[in-house]
Design an enzyme around this catalytic site. Sequence first.
Site, mmCIF file in Angstrom:
data_model
loop_
_atom_site.group_PDB
_atom_site.id
_atom_site.type_symbol
_atom_site.label_atom_id
_atom_site.label_comp_id
_atom_site.label_asym_id
_atom_site.label_seq_id
_atom_site.Cartn_x
_atom_site.Cartn_y
_atom_site.Cartn_z
ATOM 1 N N LYS A 28 0.499 -1.224 0.005
ATOM 2 C CA LYS A 28 0.072 0.537 -0.239
ATOM 3 C C LYS A 28 0.717 1.035 -0.086
ATOM 4 C CE LYS A 28 -3.756 -2.239 0.188
ATOM 5 N NZ LYS A 28 -2.843 -3.532 -0.497
ATOM 6 N N ASP A 29 0.328 1.511 -0.568
ATOM 7 C CA ASP A 29 1.711 3.688 -0.510
ATOM 8 C C ASP A 29 1.378 4.061 0.186
ATOM 9 O OD1 ASP A 29 2.831 5.562 -3.110
ATOM 10 O OD2 ASP A 29 1.256 6.775 -2.230
ATOM 11 N N ARG A 30 2.560 4.722 -0.245
ATOM 12 C CA ARG A 30 2.712 5.892 1.889
ATOM 13 C C ARG A 30 1.782 6.871 1.907
ATOM 14 N NH1 ARG A 30 8.747 8.755 3.047
ATOM 15 N NH2 ARG A 30 7.748 9.330 4.934
#
Length: 354
Positions: free
Chosen positions: A87-89
Amino acid sequence: MGPPELSAREAALTPPRAYGAPPASGVLRAEPEDFVVEEELGFAPAGSGAHLLLKVRKRNANTQWVARELTRLAGCRPADAGYAGLKDRRAVAVQWFSVPRPRTPVDWRELRGGEFQVLEVHEHTRKLPRGALAGNRFAVRIRAPGGDGAELCERLAPRLEAIAQRGVPNYFGAQRFGRDAGNLQRLGTPLHRLAPDQRGFVLSAARSVIFNAVLAARVSDCSWERLRPGDLANLEGRGSVFPVGVVDAELLERCRCLGIHPSGPLWGEGSPASAGEVLELEAEVAERYTDAAAACAAAGMAQERRSLRIAVHELRCELEAQAVRIHFRLARGCFATAVLAELIETGGAMAEGG
């Protein structure tokens, strides 16, 4: 007329949209809370076993960093951590991790910090494997450039209705290709000269750019949502496919209702299992990306399939004073950016949260 000749960079970052120009512009990710994604496990925790499943809420932190922190607290090696997906930061993500059950008890629910918080703890029998998800739920805030949420909602309404009925092209998102598509620039390097972690990213980018280019060709001839003779039809929400000979009325109706979808190639050794004009198209596209196809074959990857279309479930628009929040659910492996690209123009590449 042959498929459009996109550069690898264009296929990765700016493939053609299915619905034409977006009906509105908007601002994404002004803050992490503007992009919320929650994983849905494809199974129930076992309730006993040598591992722990941890449901974690993270904010402005990347998945690998959280995994390392959890293994440090559990007193095990970083390699012992499991997670189903990245999952993206720059987002708020609720996702699942696993660690071996610590010898010394840890009060996981007391772990609170700015980056992550453990919400649930369950005993489980094994390490969480990659891809062990039913899907992801998204809540994405789009801020209206002029500050008028009602106007933005009105502009988006017809497009949202069309997407709910027809879905969107199942493109791989820009982050699959690295910053500024940097993973594609390494395709000419022999695999044995790449570090093991780089090799995985490069091979993933190689497969993804061929798939995106095939899908772009099907978007251009309007067949991304229609079965053609020679297709391999993909069952909605599942990995299984079956060959399509004659496209009869039953198949047309199942496809119209989003129960089945055309599929495209995840490249590997040999030829795809498609047939006829579909196979000709896929082979022609792969020939334009020689380095990518050669890398997949050299790594011994098998020919596999991926749906060309995403069914966007439970799609709705929530009005706010100066924004709208778009809610939807996607099957695992699908990118929220594929939905957003058909809705709004942002003036730049969109980061991904699922």
